[in-house]
Design an enzyme around this catalytic site. Structure first.
Site, PDB file in Angstrom:
ATOM      1  N   ASP A 115       4.161   7.283   2.553  1.00 37.13           N
ATOM      2  CA  ASP A 115       4.009   5.962   1.968  1.00 37.13           C
ATOM      3  C   ASP A 115       4.897   5.930   0.725  1.00 37.13           C
ATOM      4  OD1 ASP A 115       2.921   3.393   1.446  1.00 37.13           O
ATOM      5  OD2 ASP A 115       1.491   4.293   0.049  1.00 37.13           O
ATOM      6  N   ASP A 121       4.598   3.356  -2.502  1.00 39.15           N
ATOM      7  CA  ASP A 121       3.894   3.106  -3.759  1.00 39.15           C
ATOM      8  C   ASP A 121       2.622   3.944  -3.845  1.00 39.15           C
ATOM      9  OD1 ASP A 121       5.546   0.838  -4.882  1.00 39.15           O
ATOM     10  OD2 ASP A 121       5.034   0.003  -2.937  1.00 39.15           O
ATOM     11  N   THR A 169       6.348   1.914   4.588  1.00 40.27           N
ATOM     12  CA  THR A 169       5.761   1.179   3.476  1.00 40.27           C
ATOM     13  C   THR A 169       5.392  -0.238   3.871  1.00 40.27           C
ATOM     14  OG1 THR A 169       6.194   0.319   1.239  1.00 40.27           O
ATOM     15  CG2 THR A 169       8.096   0.585   2.690  1.00 40.27           C
TER      16      THR A 169
END
Length: 256
Positions: A47, A49, A139
């Protein structure tokens, strides 16, 4: 009187999920436990963030502006938005709005606001240690926003990347991680997803991967309940070395 200083190494193979415990002891005045896990895999699916990049201040600022504009509680909106495509949050909260227009407004704000967007501990070191064809990013950001944040954080751009522009169904649906494994050319079961959000953990588990969770966003009970196989503080607790075992990677986790 003395007690043994105990060191433990857990080895978890992608071919045999049953951990093997190796123990060694030496004289010491007190007992201390050092738990290290070695995990075999073929590729890592990250991922963005909360895993590689800390964009929390910027995300909070933009969603707070949006929440106040529409009369929502900002803290609740920020929590709901994390780890999901922004348009999914907008659809949930404003079912009768122009979702594309609202999403474009949020995305524009996030692209323009990169203040405080930095790499998380260990992120740069891990990406530099990995062969380019053994990692990618999946993402909930749009491609444009993801590229802006990766550059703002000074991280290498992946050769391939899965963003919200590339899927019909975002996390917690497994589609992002299924496509991420596919573009690297490995079965999901031979990949490890690295996540921080419950929605992303559920997406990885549903895709058939094992999930390594970071404590950068959610508390341990939420990470465990969502299906995380292992939990570490951040990527500074992870090392990657190559392995002779079927062209695998060895992940060395320092578990606290």
């Amino acid at each position: 009187m003395w007690e043994a200083e105990a060191g433990y190494t857990f080895i978890v193979s992608m071919y045999n999920h049953k951990p093997v415990l190796r123990h060694h002891a030496e004289s010491s005045r007190k007992t201390r436990y050092h738990k290290t896990m070695k995990i075999h895999c073929r590729a890592l699916l990250f991922d963005l963030d909360g895993v590689l990049v800390d964009s929390t201040p910027a995300v909070a600022r933009i969603w707070t502006i949006w929440a106040n504009k529409h009369g929502f509680v900002p803290d609740q909106v920020v929590r709901q938005a994390h780890g999901r495509p922004s348009i999914a949050t907008i659809r949930d909260l404003l079912p009768h709005a122009d979702h594309q227009a609202e999403n474009s407004e949020v995305e524009r704000g996030e692209i323009e606001d990169t203040e405080g967007v930095i790499p998380l501990p260990g992120a740069l070191e891990i990406l530099q240690a990995l062969p380019q064809d053994r990692w990618t990013i999946a993402t909930s950001c749009t491609r444009r926003l993801a590229e802006v944040r990766i550059r703002a954080a000074g991280l290498p751009m992946p050769k391939h990347m899965i963003t919200s522009n590339d899927v019909q169904h975002g996390k917690p649906d497994p589609e992002p991680y299924l496509k991420a494994a596919q573009i690297l050319g490995f079965p999901p079961g031979e990949c490890i997803v690295v996540e921080d959000a419950p929605a992303g953990i559920r997406a990885g588990q549903a895709a058939g991967t094992r999930v390594l969770a970071l404590r950068t966003t959610a508390p341990d009970p939420e990470l465990t309940e969502s299906g995380a196989a292992w939990i570490i503080n951040d990527l500074a607790s992870l090392r990657v070395i190559t392995s002779d075992l079927r062209d695998a990677l060895d992940l060395i986790l320092n578990v606290v």
